[in-house]
Design a protein around this motif. Structure first.
Motif, PDB file in Angstrom:
ATOM      1  N   LEU A   1       0.817  -1.202   0.000  1.00 47.38           N
ATOM      2  CA  LEU A   1       0.000   0.000   0.000  1.00 47.38           C
ATOM      3  C   LEU A   1       0.856   1.260   0.000  1.00 47.38           C
ATOM      4  N   SER A   2       2.048   1.168   0.554  1.00 43.69           N
ATOM      5  CA  SER A   2       2.927   2.330   0.635  1.00 43.69           C
ATOM      6  C   SER A   2       3.365   2.825  -0.738  1.00 43.69           C
TER       7      SER A   2
ATOM      8  N   VAL B   1       1.267   2.786  -3.480  1.00 45.41           N
ATOM      9  CA  VAL B   1       0.088   3.063  -4.294  1.00 45.41           C
ATOM     10  C   VAL B   1       0.296   4.327  -5.116  1.00 45.41           C
TER      11      VAL B   1
ATOM     12  N   ASN C   1       6.047   8.084   1.719  1.00 42.56           N
ATOM     13  CA  ASN C   1       5.128   8.210   2.848  1.00 42.56           C
ATOM     14  C   ASN C   1       5.667   9.193   3.878  1.00 42.56           C
TER      15      ASN C   1
ATOM     16  N   TYR D   1      -1.404   4.521   9.600  1.00 47.30           N
ATOM     17  CA  TYR D   1      -0.983   3.408   8.750  1.00 47.30           C
ATOM     18  C   TYR D   1      -0.200   2.382   9.567  1.00 47.30           C
TER      19      TYR D   1
ATOM     20  N   GLU E   1      -0.189  -1.421   7.927  1.00 47.09           N
ATOM     21  CA  GLU E   1      -1.272  -1.999   7.138  1.00 47.09           C
ATOM     22  C   GLU E   1      -0.719  -2.865   5.998  1.00 47.09           C
TER      23      GLU E   1
ATOM     24  N   PRO F   1      -9.145   9.093  -1.695  1.00 45.28           N
ATOM     25  CA  PRO F   1      -8.930   7.777  -1.083  1.00 45.28           C
ATOM     26  C   PRO F   1      -9.562   6.632  -1.870  1.00 45.28           C
TER      27      PRO F   1
ATOM     28  N   ALA G   1      -7.364   5.710  -4.622  1.00 45.69           N
ATOM     29  CA  ALA G   1      -6.207   4.999  -4.066  1.00 45.69           C
ATOM     30  C   ALA G   1      -6.564   3.539  -3.797  1.00 45.69           C
ATOM     31  N   ARG G   2      -7.770   3.301  -3.274  1.00 48.97           N
ATOM     32  CA  ARG G   2      -8.196   1.922  -3.008  1.00 48.97           C
ATOM     33  C   ARG G   2      -8.372   1.140  -4.312  1.00 48.97           C
TER      34      ARG G   2
ATOM     35  N   ALA H   1      -4.991   0.248  -5.485  1.00 49.06           N
ATOM     36  CA  ALA H   1      -4.413  -0.816  -4.653  1.00 49.06           C
ATOM     37  C   ALA H   1      -5.013  -2.169  -4.994  1.00 49.06           C
TER      38      ALA H   1
ATOM     39  N   THR I   1      -6.334   1.619   6.800  1.00 48.59           N
ATOM     40  CA  THR I   1      -5.957   3.030   6.795  1.00 48.59           C
ATOM     41  C   THR I   1      -4.795   3.189   5.833  1.00 48.59           C
ATOM     42  N   PHE I   2      -4.951   4.045   4.846  1.00 52.04           N
ATOM     43  CA  PHE I   2      -3.894   4.232   3.864  1.00 52.04           C
ATOM     44  C   PHE I   2      -2.786   5.125   4.425  1.00 52.04           C
TER      45      PHE I   2
END
Length: 318
Positions: free
Chosen positions: A53-54, A56, A121, A130, A205, A267, A270-271, A274, A289-290
């Motif tokens: 996720l980091s 994305v 990040n 996160y 996460e 967001p 972003a999801r 991902a 949590t992103f």
């Protein structure tokens, strides 16, 4: 990480990294990014990512055309550890990669020839984030103070996770020397909690969400009072490549900043990104949590603040 050296000269490190930050920051506007692509020249670059996720932001930038507008064609290569990218960066088989800032500082100290060019990040300032210190319900840990006398999993002894917990406890007037830190790889941390091998764990996460679904308790966000909004992970390149291709570094930096802003502002996008670029199960992805992505160019002051935190808490970079 493979680079393991204590933080010693915070100011020289910050100054050295700051020199390239200034290079990347010059002309950091969306119009500059689009102008670079308008010249009709396409530059192929390989970017090392974690596949998590980091990163994305990288995949969002690719899917939304942010890099292509800047004249960059990006190929990603998944890394098991950020430091594994360093030999490839030095050989020129990889052009950019994400590493934790501690590794970037260590590389600078050892004169490896690696320099930071853009944020990935940054520390999340909220009560939950996160990352999180997660405790087993059997441990009796309900607050940060309850960590004293307990065992806590970290991915590396004297590494960043341990330092953030120590710094968080110290700021709260607690004694981090009373915590026994245990090195266990993150994929094994939840099982270690469930088996009672450790009382708590420092996780990120999607393992944080998986742990909470399994009945574990979220105790504290270790970034909130230590590195809020400071870069935790950065994009790096070899100094040789950055010196030879400042236009590419500039285009890459501008593209990353634009993608980071879009990831933070949208967001749901972003999801969706991902879901296509990671192997996080859909059931978890809807709840995680992103990370927060850095929207401003790197500065020497940010690097120094991070370096000082590591040094003051007995940290080991890498």
């Amino acid at each position: 990480m493979n680079i393991r050296t204590r933080v010693r000269a915070a100011v020289p490190v910050a100054a050295a990294l700051g020199a390239t930050v200034a290079l990347a920051a010059c002309g950091s506007s969306s119009s500059d990014t689009q102008t670079a692509g308008a010249a009709g020249k396409v530059t192929n670059i390989t970017v090392g990512t974690s596949g998590q996720l980091s990163n994305v932001d990288v995949y969002l930038g690719i899917s939304q055309g942010t890099f292509s507008k800047a004249g960059l064609k990006v190929t990603t290569q998944t890394l098991s550890a950020g430091s594994n990218a360093i030999p490839q960066l030095l050989k020129g088989t990889m052009h950019f990669a994400t590493v934790d800032l501690a590794t970037a500082i260590a590389a600078e100290q050892q004169h490896v020839g690696i320099t930071a060019v853009a944020p990935n990040n940054v520390g999340v300032p909220g009560d939950t984030g996160y990352a999180g210190v997660i405790a087993s319900p059997k441990s009796g840990i309900k607050t940060l103070a309850d960590l004293e006398g307990k065992s806590v999993q970290v991915n590396q002894l004297n590494g960043t996770a341990e330092i953030l917990v120590k710094a968080t406890m110290a700021k709260a007037g607690l004694d981090p020397s009373k915590v026994r830190f245990v090195e266990i790889p993150p994929p094994q941390a939840l099982a270690a909690l469930q088996a009672g091998r450790v009382d708590a764990a420092v996780l990120s996460e999607p393992i944080v969400t998986a742990a909470r679904a399994a009945g574990m308790k979220y105790i504290v966000n270790p970034e909130k009072d230590t590195i809020p909004n400071l870069p935790a992970f950065v994009f790096v390149a070899s100094k040789a490549y950055a010196d030879k291709h400042p236009d590419v570094v500039k285009a890459f930096t501008n593209s990353v900043l634009a993608a980071n802003k879009q990831a933070n502002a949208n967001p749901e996008l972003a999801r969706q990104t991902a879901a296509k670029s990671t192997e996080v199960p859909a059931a978890l992805l809807s709840k995680v949590t992103f990370p927060k992505f850095g929207e401003q160019a790197l500065t020497a002051e940010q690097v120094k603040a991070y370096s000082d935190l590591l040094k003051s808490n007995g940290g080991q970079t890498g």
